[in-house]
Enzyme design. Structure first.
Site, short mmCIF file in Angstrom:
data_model
loop_
_atom_site.label_atom_id
_atom_site.label_comp_id
_atom_site.label_asym_id
_atom_site.label_seq_id
_atom_site.Cartn_x
_atom_site.Cartn_y
_atom_site.Cartn_z
N HIS A 1 0.89 -1.29 -0.05
CA HIS A 1 0.04 -0.14 -0.05
C HIS A 1 0.90 1.20 -0.09
O HIS A 1 2.04 1.31 -0.06
CB HIS A 1 -1.10 0.17 1.22
CG HIS A 1 -0.30 -0.21 2.42
ND1 HIS A 1 0.53 0.78 2.94
CD2 HIS A 1 -0.37 -1.28 3.35
CE1 HIS A 1 0.90 0.59 4.22
NE2 HIS A 1 0.40 -0.65 4.63
N HIS B 1 4.32 1.54 1.91
CA HIS B 1 5.19 0.78 1.40
C HIS B 1 5.88 1.73 0.25
O HIS B 1 7.06 1.82 0.32
CB HIS B 1 4.98 -0.49 0.99
CG HIS B 1 4.12 -1.42 1.94
ND1 HIS B 1 3.13 -2.10 1.82
CD2 HIS B 1 4.55 -1.76 3.39
CE1 HIS B 1 2.57 -2.60 2.72
NE2 HIS B 1 3.60 -2.50 3.77
N CYS C 1 -3.83 -17.22 22.91
CA CYS C 1 -5.24 -17.86 22.33
C CYS C 1 -5.24 -18.88 21.71
O CYS C 1 -4.60 -19.01 20.58
CB CYS C 1 -5.85 -16.61 21.40
SG CYS C 1 -7.59 -17.00 20.63
N CYS D 1 -6.53 -18.79 17.94
CA CYS D 1 -5.57 -17.88 17.13
C CYS D 1 -4.19 -18.87 17.02
O CYS D 1 -3.12 -18.68 16.12
CB CYS D 1 -5.05 -16.73 17.47
SG CYS D 1 -6.43 -15.36 17.45
N CYS E 1 -9.22 -12.33 23.60
CA CYS E 1 -8.66 -12.02 22.13
C CYS E 1 -9.34 -10.93 21.47
O CYS E 1 -10.77 -11.17 21.36
CB CYS E 1 -8.85 -13.34 21.22
SG CYS E 1 -8.12 -13.40 19.66
N HIS F 1 -11.19 -13.08 18.54
CA HIS F 1 -12.26 -13.92 18.91
C HIS F 1 -13.14 -13.69 20.06
O HIS F 1 -14.07 -14.35 20.55
CB HIS F 1 -11.61 -15.53 19.30
CG HIS F 1 -10.67 -16.13 18.03
ND1 HIS F 1 -9.48 -15.91 17.95
CD2 HIS F 1 -11.31 -16.67 16.88
CE1 HIS F 1 -9.34 -16.58 16.47
NE2 HIS F 1 -10.31 -16.99 16.13
N LYS G 1 -6.19 8.86 10.33
CA LYS G 1 -5.55 7.74 9.87
C LYS G 1 -6.24 7.21 8.70
O LYS G 1 -7.66 6.94 8.79
CB LYS G 1 -5.52 6.66 11.01
CG LYS G 1 -4.30 6.52 11.72
CD LYS G 1 -4.24 5.41 12.93
CE LYS G 1 -3.36 4.44 12.44
NZ LYS G 1 -3.08 3.44 13.61
N LYS H 1 -9.31 0.83 5.71
CA LYS H 1 -10.30 0.38 4.80
C LYS H 1 -11.69 0.79 5.02
O LYS H 1 -12.54 1.10 4.29
CB LYS H 1 -10.03 -0.99 4.59
CG LYS H 1 -8.87 -1.57 3.84
CD LYS H 1 -8.95 -1.43 2.16
CE LYS H 1 -7.57 -1.85 1.79
NZ LYS H 1 -7.34 -1.19 0.15
ZN LIG Z 1 -7.84 -15.68 19.10
#
Ligand SMILES: [Zn+2]
Length: 697
Positions: free
Chosen positions: A18, A21, A137, A140, A161, A164, A318, A321
């Protein structure tokens, strides 16, 4: 030791490239080109960090191996660097470094072995085995750091998390640690003795207070059973090196540390130490961890760690998306020249601070500074050399017997005045550049553009051309302008390589501005009598309304020049052009003599300001090649920012009876198209250079 090594961070290969970079690469590329221009052998590194659990997981999801997943992401980076002329083929980076390269495995293993044999400044083992304990987690399958979890509402409960929303487990596993806590004094002494080690100063202060706050030992491995995609720990393959130890080391393995092949191809001793360009979000890793690893291994520290700011949207938010305010690389690529993007990036962000990036601001900069600024200076100068001097560079000297005559026109007969001004500006430019103060450097270059533009406007070459006795005076003005263009091509080459080369070629010069050291420029080396090349506009004016409509509708077509009607297969952009809206309704015809009664002239806006208590009116001062500029009122204040009109070429009706509006005399009228129900005005202008006062027929 006339070498230089500059690096961008290597980007984590779990997301596509993006603006952030692209920006760091543009900065690295600009620095590298500037060094090469001064005959300093330069190595420029960019690349990707390709190990870790996130890539392993993304690969699994996509049904690829981790290496295939990295290759896939890297292909997007390669596409970007090619499209923006940042790759080796375009004179950009020397290596696109990948941590999956076998030579990197060799080099990083060598660094591990060295450090594991060494003692800290406090006499302890630099690497030791312990237990890593953290919040884990299960979903994860990874440990979460403080900014990756939600703190519990009630004290004593586990955090949750962020992905999650489930409670995390306190888990402990065997891990190797780097004894970072023993390096605080050594780091502070480096930070104190080398004030330029971390730049800018505000970032250096951040690092100092972080180190003063005490350092924690750093976990540098994970059990292979939790993270397998990475470099095995030498002598203990049940462990995989963890993230920063692996990633940061790329800066030395790329040039040959710990492997023969790269050592022969590049040379570690030859290029190390490097200047590292980093975003402020990864400063700590580069300014604290990395120097500590190097101290432990007995390797010289980097030349400098330079932190740049972040790009925010035009409102200072900032980019994200979810907010829909990101800058898309394919939109940039479709609508803007690479040079205009490079210029904007370096001009708009005061290096080290945050900057704001918007498409409209980019169009405005490209039009005001490039099309109307440097581009206009170039095309007006070269067009006049073509027209008045038979396409040959005139002499920069006025013969003795013409001096008095020249003085009478107001032209400065002492060439050292303008030469001195430009030499001084060049020195300042180079100094700013050395300090990476690109914005200031470019401001300085543009003071040269403004100065020489004014020199031309004051001298009125188009009038001088009418008088055979003033041929030499005319020549001197154009010589100074074209010699200035040569200097600017050299100074601005690292920022805008393509445009600089184009102007260089149009001046009829051999070689390339890439090979001329700006500090070695000497005034007057542009050769009299040389034939200039074909004159072409280097920065075409961008049609803001059209481009913004295309960007906003998201149906941007490939660039169709605005004068060409779109063919049946190309849907026209949903924008009303003045030409389309008002092309109907011509009701009666006039004779050519009737038209000849209207005296239309080319003018240039010198100043523009709002008229108090008249929200539609602007008060303009327009140079139409007469002794005094005209004062003209125009009802365009609702559609044009006054400051953006300055320098713009316009068409005026010069023989209109003067009339008074709001207490001001208007000496003519600015010609504009008018469309839509509100009669929105669009000022008529020229895409080619034309002198003030020229008549429209
Ligand atoms: Zn997680």
């Amino acid at each position: 030791m006339n070498t230089f090594y500059v690096t961008t961070p290597i980007y984590y290969a779990n997301s596509l490239p993006h603006l952030g970079h692209l920006y760091t690469m543009i900065v690295g590329d600009t620095i590298a080109r500037a060094k090469r221009q001064r005959a300093i052998e330069t190595y420029f590194l960019t690349g990707t960090d390709e190990h870790g659990i996130n890539i392993e997981r993304a690969a699994e999801k996509a049904g690829r191996t981790p290496k295939e997943q990295s290759d896939y992401v890297v292909s997007y980076y390669k596409k970007m660097t090619s499209e923006f002329s940042l790759d080796t083929e375009h004179g950009g980076y020397d290596i696109f470094m990948r941590t999956t390269e076998p030579f990197h495995y060799e080099g990083v293993s060598e660094l591990w072995r060295r450090i594991s044999k060494s003692k800290t400044p406090k006499g302890n083992d630099a690497i030791y085995k312990g237990h890593y304990e953290g919040w884990f987690c299960a979903a994860c399958a990874e440990y979460k750091t403080e900014d990756e979890y939600q703190k519990p509402k009630n004290e004593g409960d586990p955090p949750t998390c962020l992905i999650h929303d489930t409670p995390l487990d306190r888990v402990s596993e065997e891990s190797y640690f780097f004894r970072l806590s023993d390096y605080d004094e050594a780091l502070l002494s480096v930070l104190e003795s080398r004030p330029d080690f971390v730049r800018p100063e505000s970032r250096r202060n951040e690092v100092v207070s972080f180190v003063r706050g005490g350092l924690q030992d750093l976990s540098v491995s994970r059990l292979k059973t939790s993270v397998s995609w990475g470099v095995p720990v030498p002598g203990d393959p049940a462990h995989t090196m963890y993230v920063w130890f692996d990633a940061l080391t790329n800066y030395i393995t790329a040039i040959g540390f710990g492997n023969e092949e790269r050592q022969k191809a590049v040379g570690f001793e030859k290029f190390w130490p490097a200047m590292h360009l980093v975003g402020k979000d990864i400063l700590r890793f580069h300014a604290v961890y990395w120097p500590s690893f190097l101290l432990a291994a007995g390797i010289e520290l980097p030349r400098a760690i330079v932190a740049h700011g972040m790009w925010l949207d035009p409102n200072g938010r900032k980019m994200s998306k979810t907010l829909g305010n990101t800058i898309e690389l394919d939109v940039l690529q479709k609508h803007f020249s690479i040079d205009s993007i490079r210029y904007f990036c370096l001009r708009e962000m005061v290096f080290g601070q945050d900057g704001r990036f918007g498409y409209e601001a980019l169009i405005d900069r490209a039009n005001s500074d490039l099309a109307s600024g440097w581009g206009n200076l170039s095309s007006r100068t070269l067009t006049m050399i073509a027209r008045y001097c038979d396409s040959r560079i005139p002499s920069g000297l006025i013969p003795e017997d013409k001096l008095l005559l020249a003085k009478r026109t107001g032209v400065d007969t002492d060439e050292t005045t303008v030469a001195g001004f430009i030499e001084h500006a060049r020195d300042q430019f180079v100094q700013h550049f050395e300090k990476l103060a690109f914005s200031k450097a470019l401001e300085t270059a543009w003071s040269v553009v403004a100065r020489v533009d004014k020199m031309i406007t004051d001298a009125k070459p188009w009038d001088l051309a009418k008088d055979e006795n003033q041929k030499q005076t005319l020549g001197v003005v154009l010589y100074r302008a074209s010699e200035t263009l040569r200097w600017l091509s050299v100074m601005l080459y690292p920022v805008m390589p393509e445009a600089s080369r184009a102007i260089w070629k149009q001046l009829g010069l051999d070689g390339s501005p890439a090979q001329v050291d700006p500090t070695q420029l000497k005034w007057g080396e542009l050769k009299e009598g040389a034939t200039i090349g074909e004159v072409q506009p280097v920065f075409p004016r961008l049609d803001k309304t059209k481009i913004m409509a295309e960007i906003n509708s998201g149906t941007a077509e490939t660039t169709v020049p605005s004068a060409v009607a779109p063919g049946p297969s190309e849907p026209s952009a949903p924008v009303v052009h003045a030409t389309q809206a008002d092309a109907v309704g011509v009701t009666s015809f006039i004779e050519i003599d009737d038209f000849a009664k209207v005296d239309l002239r080319v003018g240039q806006v010198l100043s523009a300001e709002r008229v108090p208590k008249a929200d539609k009116l602007l008060l303009l001062k327009i140079d139409v090649g007469e002794e005094q500029p005209r004062q003209i009122l125009a009802g365009i204040a609702q559609y044009y920012e006054p400051e953006k009109l300055i320098g713009r070429k316009v068409v005026i009706v010069a023989n209109l009876n003067p009339r008074k509006l709001r207490g001001f005399e208007s000496q003519g009228m600015v010609v504009a198209a008018s469309y839509g129900e509100e009669g929105r005005p669009v000022i008529a202008t020229f895409t080619e250079d034309v002198p003030n006062g020229a008549r429209l027929k």
